[in-house]
Write a protein that holds these residues in place. Structure first.
Motif, PDB file in Angstrom:
ATOM      1  N   ALA A  65       0.834  -1.206   0.000  1.00 18.14           N
ATOM      2  CA  ALA A  65       0.000   0.000   0.000  1.00 18.14           C
ATOM      3  C   ALA A  65       0.867   1.254   0.000  1.00 18.14           C
ATOM      4  O   ALA A  65       0.563   2.221  -0.706  1.00 18.14           O
ATOM      5  N   ILE A  66       1.943   1.231   0.766  1.00 12.11           N
ATOM      6  CA  ILE A  66       2.862   2.376   0.803  1.00 12.11           C
ATOM      7  C   ILE A  66       3.471   2.590  -0.574  1.00 12.11           C
ATOM      8  O   ILE A  66       3.545   3.711  -1.080  1.00 12.11           O
ATOM      9  N   ARG A  67       3.923   1.510  -1.198  1.00 11.54           N
ATOM     10  CA  ARG A  67       4.543   1.594  -2.530  1.00 11.54           C
ATOM     11  C   ARG A  67       3.534   2.144  -3.549  1.00 11.54           C
ATOM     12  O   ARG A  67       3.871   3.001  -4.365  1.00 11.54           O
ATOM     13  N   ARG A  68       2.275   1.664  -3.509  1.00 16.19           N
ATOM     14  CA  ARG A  68       1.253   2.167  -4.429  1.00 16.19           C
ATOM     15  C   ARG A  68       1.033   3.664  -4.239  1.00 16.19           C
ATOM     16  O   ARG A  68       0.925   4.408  -5.207  1.00 16.19           O
ATOM     17  N   LYS A  69       0.989   4.104  -2.988  1.00 14.23           N
ATOM     18  CA  LYS A  69       0.773   5.527  -2.700  1.00 14.23           C
ATOM     19  C   LYS A  69       1.926   6.374  -3.243  1.00 14.23           C
ATOM     20  O   LYS A  69       1.705   7.444  -3.813  1.00 14.23           O
ATOM     21  N   VAL A  70       3.159   5.890  -3.083  1.00 16.21           N
ATOM     22  CA  VAL A  70       4.324   6.616  -3.591  1.00 16.21           C
ATOM     23  C   VAL A  70       4.268   6.702  -5.115  1.00 16.21           C
ATOM     24  O   VAL A  70       4.514   7.764  -5.700  1.00 16.21           O
ATOM     25  N   VAL A  71       3.931   5.589  -5.772  1.00 16.95           N
ATOM     26  CA  VAL A  71       3.842   5.585  -7.240  1.00 16.95           C
ATOM     27  C   VAL A  71       2.741   6.539  -7.702  1.00 16.95           C
ATOM     28  O   VAL A  71       2.926   7.305  -8.657  1.00 16.95           O
ATOM     29  N   GLU A  72       1.598   6.519  -7.033  1.00 16.33           N
ATOM     30  CA  GLU A  72       0.506   7.422  -7.395  1.00 16.33           C
ATOM     31  C   GLU A  72       0.906   8.885  -7.222  1.00 16.33           C
ATOM     32  O   GLU A  72       0.608   9.723  -8.078  1.00 16.33           O
ATOM     33  N   GLU A  73       1.589   9.209  -6.137  1.00 13.78           N
ATOM     34  CA  GLU A  73       2.023  10.583  -5.899  1.00 13.78           C
ATOM     35  C   GLU A  73       3.047  11.013  -6.948  1.00 13.78           C
ATOM     36  O   GLU A  73       3.008  12.141  -7.448  1.00 13.78           O
ATOM     37  N   HIS A  74       3.960  10.114  -7.291  1.00 16.97           N
ATOM     38  CA  HIS A  74       4.948  10.439  -8.332  1.00 16.97           C
ATOM     39  C   HIS A  74       4.250  10.673  -9.671  1.00 16.97           C
ATOM     40  O   HIS A  74       4.576  11.632 -10.387  1.00 16.97           O
ATOM     41  N   ALA A  75       3.274   9.824 -10.002  1.00 15.23           N
ATOM     42  CA  ALA A  75       2.529   9.987 -11.257  1.00 15.23           C
ATOM     43  C   ALA A  75       1.797  11.328 -11.269  1.00 15.23           C
ATOM     44  O   ALA A  75       1.753  12.021 -12.292  1.00 15.23           O
ATOM     45  N   ARG A  76       1.239  11.722 -10.129  1.00 18.92           N
ATOM     46  CA  ARG A  76       0.549  13.011 -10.031  1.00 18.92           C
ATOM     47  C   ARG A  76       1.529  14.156 -10.303  1.00 18.92           C
ATOM     48  O   ARG A  76       1.229  15.091 -11.050  1.00 18.92           O
ATOM     49  N   LYS A  77       2.726  14.052  -9.719  1.00 18.43           N
ATOM     50  CA  LYS A  77       3.732  15.098  -9.910  1.00 18.43           C
ATOM     51  C   LYS A  77       4.190  15.169 -11.369  1.00 18.43           C
ATOM     52  O   LYS A  77       4.372  16.256 -11.916  1.00 18.43           O
ATOM     53  N   VAL A  78       4.398  14.020 -11.978  1.00 19.65           N
ATOM     54  CA  VAL A  78       4.808  13.989 -13.389  1.00 19.65           C
ATOM     55  C   VAL A  78       3.725  14.619 -14.243  1.00 19.65           C
ATOM     56  O   VAL A  78       3.992  15.437 -15.129  1.00 19.65           O
ATOM     57  N   ASP A  79       2.461  14.244 -13.990  1.00 20.38           N
ATOM     58  CA  ASP A  79       1.348  14.785 -14.747  1.00 20.38           C
ATOM     59  C   ASP A  79       1.250  16.304 -14.585  1.00 20.38           C
ATOM     60  O   ASP A  79       0.905  17.027 -15.523  1.00 20.38           O
ATOM     61  N   ALA A  80       1.579  16.799 -13.400  1.00 21.47           N
ATOM     62  CA  ALA A  80       1.514  18.236 -13.125  1.00 21.47           C
ATOM     63  C   ALA A  80       2.791  18.964 -13.551  1.00 21.47           C
ATOM     64  O   ALA A  80       2.907  20.170 -13.396  1.00 21.47           O
ATOM     65  N   GLY A  81       3.792  18.207 -14.058  1.00 21.16           N
ATOM     66  CA  GLY A  81       5.048  18.828 -14.481  1.00 21.16           C
ATOM     67  C   GLY A  81       5.958  19.201 -13.344  1.00 21.16           C
ATOM     68  O   GLY A  81       6.844  20.028 -13.494  1.00 21.16           O
ATOM     69  N   GLU A  82       5.765  18.608 -12.175  1.00 22.37           N
ATOM     70  CA  GLU A  82       6.563  18.929 -11.003  1.00 22.37           C
ATOM     71  C   GLU A  82       7.780  18.031 -10.854  1.00 22.37           C
ATOM     72  O   GLU A  82       8.614  18.264 -10.000  1.00 22.37           O
ATOM     73  N   SER A  83       7.857  16.982 -11.646  1.00 23.46           N
ATOM     74  CA  SER A  83       8.971  16.043 -11.466  1.00 23.46           C
ATOM     75  C   SER A  83       9.660  15.775 -12.774  1.00 23.46           C
ATOM     76  O   SER A  83       9.145  15.893 -13.819  1.00 23.46           O
TER      77      SER A  83
END
Length: 83
Positions: A65-83
């Motif tokens: 669950a922790i790993r999924r949350k980290v991947v989701e947050e990273h995907a959100r940042k990539v989508d927003a152009g933050e990463s």
């Protein structure tokens, strides 16, 4: 200074001197960290699972669950152009 060429699929071969200095072997992982106009190469010698038990917790942890949350947050940042 050492120079490598980027192949048609975007692959770069690390020069032997760099692999030796970082003690990199076939199958090892590296991270690319963007710092302004530079990119820093960091060897990844440990994973999250290697750190298991190093921090005391009061209850069992669900690493999937922790790993999924980290991947989701990273995907959100990539989508927003933050990463």
């Amino acid at each position: 200074m050492l120079i490598s060429e980027v192949g048609r699929r975007g692959q770069v071969t690390l020069p032997r001197a760099i692999r030796r200095r970082l003690n990199l072997q076939e199958g090892d992982r590296v991270a690319y960290v963007s710092r302004g106009e530079e990119v820093v190469l960091l060897p990844l010698t440990r994973t999250l699972l290697d750190l298991r038990g190093s921090v005391p917790v009061s209850e069992p942890q669900d690493f999937d669950a922790i790993r999924r949350k980290v991947v989701e947050e990273h995907a959100r940042k990539v989508d927003a152009g933050e990463s």
